[in-house]
Motif scaffolding. Structure first.
Motif, PDB file in Angstrom:
ATOM      1  N   LYS A 172      18.861  42.601  14.150  1.00  0.00           N
ATOM      2  CA  LYS A 172      18.697  41.157  13.943  1.00  0.00           C
ATOM      3  C   LYS A 172      18.390  40.452  15.265  1.00  0.00           C
ATOM      4  N   GLU A 173      19.054  40.892  16.322  1.00  0.00           N
ATOM      5  CA  GLU A 173      18.775  40.321  17.640  1.00  0.00           C
ATOM      6  C   GLU A 173      17.346  40.618  18.068  1.00  0.00           C
ATOM      7  N   SER A 227      15.026  38.276  16.213  1.00  0.00           N
ATOM      8  CA  SER A 227      15.071  36.920  16.773  1.00  0.00           C
ATOM      9  C   SER A 227      14.241  36.834  18.055  1.00  0.00           C
ATOM     10  N   LYS A 228      14.402  37.819  18.948  1.00  0.00           N
ATOM     11  CA  LYS A 228      13.654  37.816  20.201  1.00  0.00           C
ATOM     12  C   LYS A 228      12.164  38.022  19.959  1.00  0.00           C
ATOM     13  N   ARG A 261      10.431  37.079  17.311  1.00  0.00           N
ATOM     14  CA  ARG A 261       9.862  35.828  16.802  1.00  0.00           C
ATOM     15  C   ARG A 261       9.656  34.834  17.950  1.00  0.00           C
ATOM     16  N   GLU A 262      10.608  34.783  18.859  1.00  0.00           N
ATOM     17  CA  GLU A 262      10.451  33.904  20.020  1.00  0.00           C
ATOM     18  C   GLU A 262       9.241  34.331  20.862  1.00  0.00           C
TER      19      GLU A 262
END
Length: 541
Positions: A79-80, A83-84, A86-87
């Motif tokens: 999940k981390e 998130s990274k 997508r950023e």
């Protein structure tokens, strides 16, 4: 052939603590960002550094057009990573835009939200019947490639004739002789007319064709539509620019196919209502399985009253040849084509190519009508089974999200069997328990109103290639990493062989004097040899 360059040397990084918990999963994803990847090398470094920090293993392909990856690790770490990622994609889009710093900073949140339109990460369960450590990647491999997924293999010969392979072998033998003579000439001080690094012009031209994956797309030898032959895999000018298939969510996919299936039972009463509609009839629609033969043998969609076209290829790069056969053109022309694959990425390319091929008026599609529409299952079988699948063997430790949230009814599943995956699990533990007939039929005695009826369901479609007994385990009870699977003696593709028949044949890599096993019909022939049109089939369920 696609050129692959490693990011680091070595590019395989051993991982350590992936076996401590049952909270591990597989993350499967791909994306074609609207702005492309401006610097694949820099973007690959991002993946390498982030995955190493999070101790994630797997494979990632990075190209200018996008990324494709499969990773294993703890759910929180995956999940981390998402998130990274997508950023990073949002920053990529922002950097390419002409916004000033303040404006782009204010829009970064919106840019991250937009990544959900083209980046779909699917989280897959591990199999409960195999130890965790045997299902996780123990290394990380990040590669920079020309394409996210390759539809063409220019080094492979077209299989439009059964005797073509023999001629190809003869040509290869002759070229080896030519090379030996040329080497001797060079040693003796003789000079040949050459076109590439001392290679005779004829061989240099062939070398240039085989090395296309290392050159820009502008250097590829584009074929005009009129030059295409039946059964060939020649590319069409700018086929990538053709409109891709229309995406249908699992719910939209199911609703559309169920509606088509039910129309086969239209009653005499109220028939005018159907004829007045512009909706497609069952005979005007067909499913297209864009996967390989060893994938379809353990699971596939089976919609009652609708045909499914199976190319039955050994590899994805053979799909263009299968689509350019008279059988494919006859089955798909003028119909609505519903295409599916494991996660969706192969349909992205196959959809554009099918549209270009069908509009080329060449090869097997000469004088054929293009499909009325081309659709693909968004997120592929993996996303579909998250909505309509059930845990294999009733195991409660593997439950699709939709069953927990009670967002659907299990009776409407149209997929039968297992979903073959390209990681150490071999197959996903969530299976399709597909229906055998429409869940709704018409009762003409009640003025055409629908009445729901129960139906049998099927979750096992595989069978032994020798005795045809039900069987869908390529590894015969072993973990895939143990290497006990049966493979074709010629092309090494996976073959389903039950325990009773396993000892009677010799598979690839086995030093015995038993009868050799192949991947074609009854284990007697290889699907990767001869006329590819002999393998394709259209089945009705």
């Amino acid at each position: 052939m696609t050129t692959e360059s490693p990011l680091h040397e070595p590019d395989n990084m051993p991982l350590t603590n992936q076996t401590d918990s049952g909270d591990n999963m597989i993350a499967l994803y791909y994306c074609y960002p609207p702005t492309n990847i401006s610097d694949p090398s820099q973007h690959a470094s991002f993946h390498q550094d982030l995955c190493t920090t999070l101790k994630l293993g797997g494979r990632i392909r990075v190209s200018y057009e996008g990324i494709n990856g499969v990773l294993s690790g703890c759910v929180d770490d995956l999940k981390e990573y998402e998130s990274k990622l997508r950023e990073e994609l949002a920053n990529e889009a922002r950097a390419i835009s002409s916004l000033d710093a303040d404006s782009s900073r204010n829009m970064i949140s919106e840019a991250i939200q937009q990544t959900y339109e083209y980046l779909d990460i699917k989280y897959c369960h591990l199999r409960p019947d195999i130890p965790i450590k045997d299902q996780l990647f123990d290394s990380l491999n990040v590669k920079i490639t020309k394409e996210v997924v390759s539809l063409f293999d220019f080094s492979a010969p077209a299989l439009n004739q059964g005797k073509l392979n023999k001629r190809c072998r003869q040509r290869r033998r002759q070229k080896r002789k030519d090379k030996k003579l040329n080497d001797n000439d060079q040693k003796n001080g003789c000079v040949n007319e050459t076109g590439d690094e001392g290679m005779p012009l004829e061989r240099a031209e062939k070398h240039d064709t085989q090395d296309q994956g290392q050159k820009s797309s502008e250097r590829l030898p584009k074929q005009t539509a009129s030059s295409m032959e039946i059964g060939s895999a020649f590319t069409i000018q700018d086929w990538e620019q053709y409109t891709p298939a229309v995406h249908l969510s699992p719910t939209e996919w199911n609703d559309e196919l169920l509606s088509l299936s039910q129309r086969a039972f239209k009653p005499k009463i109220g028939q005018e209502q159907f004829e007045s509609q512009e909706d497609t009839l069952p005979e005007d629609a067909i499913l297209l399985d864009a996967r390989n033969i060893y994938e379809t043998r353990v699971g596939h969609f089976a919609v009652p009253n609708l045909k499914t076209f199976f190319p039955n290829t050994r590899k994805f790069s053979s799909l263009p040849m299968a689509l350019n056969t008279p059988e494919a053109a006859e089955a798909l022309a003028g119909k609505k084509v519903f295409m599916y694959c494991t996660g969706g990425i192969r349909c992205e390319r196959a959809g554009s190519y099918l549209r270009a091929l069908s509009e080329s008026n060449a090869g097997a599609w000469k004088d054929k009508v293009a499909p009325k529409g081309i659709y693909q299952l968004k997120g592929g079988i993996q996303r579909y089974l998250e909505t309509y699948g059930e845990p294999s063997g009733g195991n409660e430790s593997v439950v699709p999200v939709s069953m927990i949230e009670k967002t659907r009814e299990p009776e409407v599943c149209l997929y039968r069997g297992k979903n073959f995956v390209f990681d150490h699990r071999r197959t996903d533990p969530v299976v399709g328990n597909g229906i055998t007939k429409p869940i709704s039929s018409f009762d003409t005695s009640n003025q055409g109103e629908q009445t729901t009826k129960k139906t049998e369901r099927i979750s096992l479609v595989g069978k032994c290639i020798i005795c045809s007994m039900p069987h869908d385990d390529y590894d015969n009870g072993h973990a895939p990493c143990e290497g006990n699977e049966a493979r074709c003696c010629r092309c090494r593709v996976l073959v389903l062989v039950c325990d009773s028949c396993r000892d009677s044949v010799r598979c690839w890599g086995e030093p015995t004097d038993k009868n050799e096993l192949y991947c074609g019909k009854f284990g007697k022939t290889c699907v990767d040899e001869g006329n590819i049109a002999e393998n394709v089939e259209a089945a009705m369920f």
